[in-house]
Design an enzyme around this catalytic site. Structure first.
Site, PDB file in Angstrom:
ATOM      1  N   SER A 127      -5.265   2.849   4.324  1.00 49.15           N
ATOM      2  CA  SER A 127      -4.580   1.904   2.977  1.00 49.15           C
ATOM      3  C   SER A 127      -5.099   0.332   3.380  1.00 49.15           C
ATOM      4  CB  SER A 127      -3.828   2.610   1.945  1.00 49.15           C
ATOM      5  OG  SER A 127      -4.272   2.153   0.957  1.00 49.15           O
TER       6      SER A 127
ATOM      7  N   PHE B 157      -9.870  -0.365  -5.840  1.00 48.36           N
ATOM      8  CA  PHE B 157      -7.728  -0.594  -5.294  1.00 48.36           C
ATOM      9  C   PHE B 157      -7.364   0.415  -5.038  1.00 48.36           C
ATOM     10  CE2 PHE B 157      -3.501  -1.125  -6.352  1.00 48.36           C
ATOM     11  CZ  PHE B 157      -3.345  -2.369  -5.343  1.00 48.36           C
TER      12      PHE B 157
ATOM     13  N   LYS C 254       0.620  -1.278   0.060  1.00 46.81           N
ATOM     14  CA  LYS C 254       0.007  -0.298   0.186  1.00 46.81           C
ATOM     15  C   LYS C 254       0.458   1.468  -0.168  1.00 46.81           C
ATOM     16  CE  LYS C 254      -3.100  -1.489  -0.546  1.00 46.81           C
ATOM     17  NZ  LYS C 254      -3.149  -1.992  -2.152  1.00 46.81           N
ATOM     18  N   SER C 255       1.763   1.140  -0.158  1.00 46.85           N
ATOM     19  CA  SER C 255       3.337   2.818  -1.107  1.00 46.85           C
ATOM     20  C   SER C 255       3.496   3.192  -1.301  1.00 46.85           C
ATOM     21  CB  SER C 255       4.421   1.353  -0.126  1.00 46.85           C
ATOM     22  OG  SER C 255       4.470   1.113   0.936  1.00 46.85           O
ATOM     23  N   GLY C 256       2.253   2.228  -3.102  1.00 47.57           N
ATOM     24  CA  GLY C 256       2.622   3.273  -3.837  1.00 47.57           C
ATOM     25  C   GLY C 256       3.279   2.112  -5.103  1.00 47.57           C
TER      26      GLY C 256
ATOM     27  N   SER D 140      -0.855   9.116 -13.850  1.00 50.46           N
ATOM     28  CA  SER D 140      -2.067   9.535 -12.781  1.00 50.46           C
ATOM     29  C   SER D 140      -3.607   8.809 -12.308  1.00 50.46           C
ATOM     30  CB  SER D 140      -2.170  11.341 -13.510  1.00 50.46           C
ATOM     31  OG  SER D 140      -3.767  10.629 -13.709  1.00 50.46           O
TER      32      SER D 140
ATOM     33  N   LYS E  79       8.213  -7.425  -8.582  1.00 44.50           N
ATOM     34  CA  LYS E  79       7.975  -6.873  -7.922  1.00 44.50           C
ATOM     35  C   LYS E  79       7.871  -7.701  -6.527  1.00 44.50           C
ATOM     36  CE  LYS E  79       3.158  -6.010  -6.603  1.00 44.50           C
ATOM     37  NZ  LYS E  79       1.989  -5.880  -6.366  1.00 44.50           N
TER      38      LYS E  79
ATOM     39  N   TRP F 238       1.400   2.015  -8.834  1.00 43.53           N
ATOM     40  CA  TRP F 238       1.928   3.340  -9.714  1.00 43.53           C
ATOM     41  C   TRP F 238       3.251   3.199 -10.109  1.00 43.53           C
ATOM     42  CZ3 TRP F 238       2.017   8.743  -6.391  1.00 43.53           C
ATOM     43  CH2 TRP F 238       2.319   9.584  -6.651  1.00 43.53           C
TER      44      TRP F 238
ATOM     45  N   ARG G  48      -8.529   3.949  -4.686  1.00 46.18           N
ATOM     46  CA  ARG G  48      -9.736   4.473  -3.768  1.00 46.18           C
ATOM     47  C   ARG G  48      -9.299   5.641  -3.269  1.00 46.18           C
ATOM     48  NH1 ARG G  48      -9.198   5.040   2.007  1.00 46.18           N
ATOM     49  NH2 ARG G  48      -7.292   5.236   1.462  1.00 46.18           N
TER      50      ARG G  48
ATOM     51  N   HIS H 125       7.631  -7.700  -1.743  1.00 41.58           N
ATOM     52  CA  HIS H 125       6.946  -6.775  -0.917  1.00 41.58           C
ATOM     53  C   HIS H 125       7.503  -7.590   0.683  1.00 41.58           C
ATOM     54  CE1 HIS H 125       3.506  -4.634  -1.587  1.00 41.58           C
ATOM     55  NE2 HIS H 125       3.125  -5.719  -2.435  1.00 41.58           N
TER      56      HIS H 125
END
Ligand code: A3P
Length: 295
Positions: free
Chosen positions: A138, A255, A48-50, A228, A106, A53, A257, A108
């Protein structure tokens, strides 16, 4: 896709002291066979840290800002999620098989569980950190909508679990600090979600420099636009809406949010905030890391 109910809302499983979604814990054995390549790039974050993105920004960079190419598959296929495993869906390792080099990956995972090959191959890492309060909020909503997590319970009880590190991937404090320290011995670009919100162009320049690429100004502007929050929220290849509702229910919580900094203020009570600040100060006392919880 119909999923059996027995694969959801299972208790977390502890591996080397780290609580994990059960299916992800099961994936760690097979992940031992993973071979990193020196030209891989790893995107590492606490959940949930970006992550999504930055994954989308990097896929755009790797495809010279070609939006059509970045529509070729959902983000979790374009950027394989190493430890991902849920019955009925392609695992991270399976997605990797069809991923051409140079690969974006990716994870985590905290360092205790990271496949050693990534360190041995000196794989470049882009780490993204986000302030703990927004992460907690989040994560709470994500627990609700993504049923591979245990039931989150009330916000108050979830916040207690988050503070105690009893959520999937363990304590936020340790994660952000150990990856911060690792940059002394490993090639890591350490980014902050809040900096990306404040000035995405500046952060994209940092990324370009780190990955040794350059792009024309207008391509960078296109990447900023395409990645964006507003655009990603509507982009089925970025917003996880292609997954079955059993797995992620966007009607419970999208997702994509809110995508803002400081949302925690509408959720934390004054008492929760005071308790959190005191605990935070203790946990982060010896760290040189500084976060912004508002812009
Ligand atoms: P919120 O739940 O606070 O809205 P991750 O990808 O690591 O799971 O992180 C998800 C969080 O990043 C969510 O935060 C999501 O809305 C936010 N996010 C995703 N894409 C974003 C973007 N383009 N700009 C800003 N925030 C974004």
């Amino acid at each position: 896709m119909e999923q059996g109910q027995d694969i959801f809302r299972l208790p977390l499983e502890y591996v080397k002291g780290v609580p994990l979604i059960k299916h992800f814990a099961d994936a760690l054995g097979p992940l031992q066979s993973f071979q990193a390549r020196p030209d891989d790039l790893l995107i590492s974050t606490y959940p949930k840290s970006g992550t999504t993105w930055v994954c989308e920004i990097l896929d755009m960079i790797y495809h010279d800002g070609d939006m059509e190419k970045c529509q070729r598959a959902p983000i979790f296929i374009r950027v394989p999620f190493l430890e991902f495993s849920v019955p009925g869906l392609p695992s991270g390792l399976e997605s990797l098989k069809d991923t051409p080099a140079p690969r974006l990956l990716k994870t985590h995972l905290p360092l205790a569980l990271l496949p050693q090959t990534l360190l041995d191959q000196k794989v470049k890492v882009i780490y993204v950190a986000r302030n703990a309060k927004d992460v907690a909020v989040s994560y709470y909503h994500f627990y609700h909508m993504a049923r591979v997590h245990p039931d989150p319970g009330t916000w108050d009880s979830f916040l207690e679990k988050f503070m105690a590190g009893e959520v999937s991937y363990g304590p936020w404090y340790q994660h952000v600090q150990e990856w911060w320290e690792l940059r002394n011995t490993h090639p890591i670009l350490y980014l902050f979600y809040e900096d990306m919100k404040e000035n995405p162009k500046r952060e994209i320049w940092k990324i370009l420099k780190f990955v040794g690429r350059s792009l024309p100004e207008e391509t960078i502007d296109r990447i900023i636009q395409y990645t964006s929050f507003k655009e990603m929220k509507e982009n089925p290849m970025a917003n996880y809406s292609t997954l079955s509702r059993d797995f992620m229910d966007h009607e419970v919580s999208a997702f994509m949010r809110k995508g803002i900094t400081g949302d925690w203020k509408s959720t934390f009570t004054v008492a929760q905030n005071e308790r959190f600040d005191a605990y935070y100060a203790e946990k982060m006392a010896r760290s040189s890391l500084k976060f912004r919880a508002q812009l």
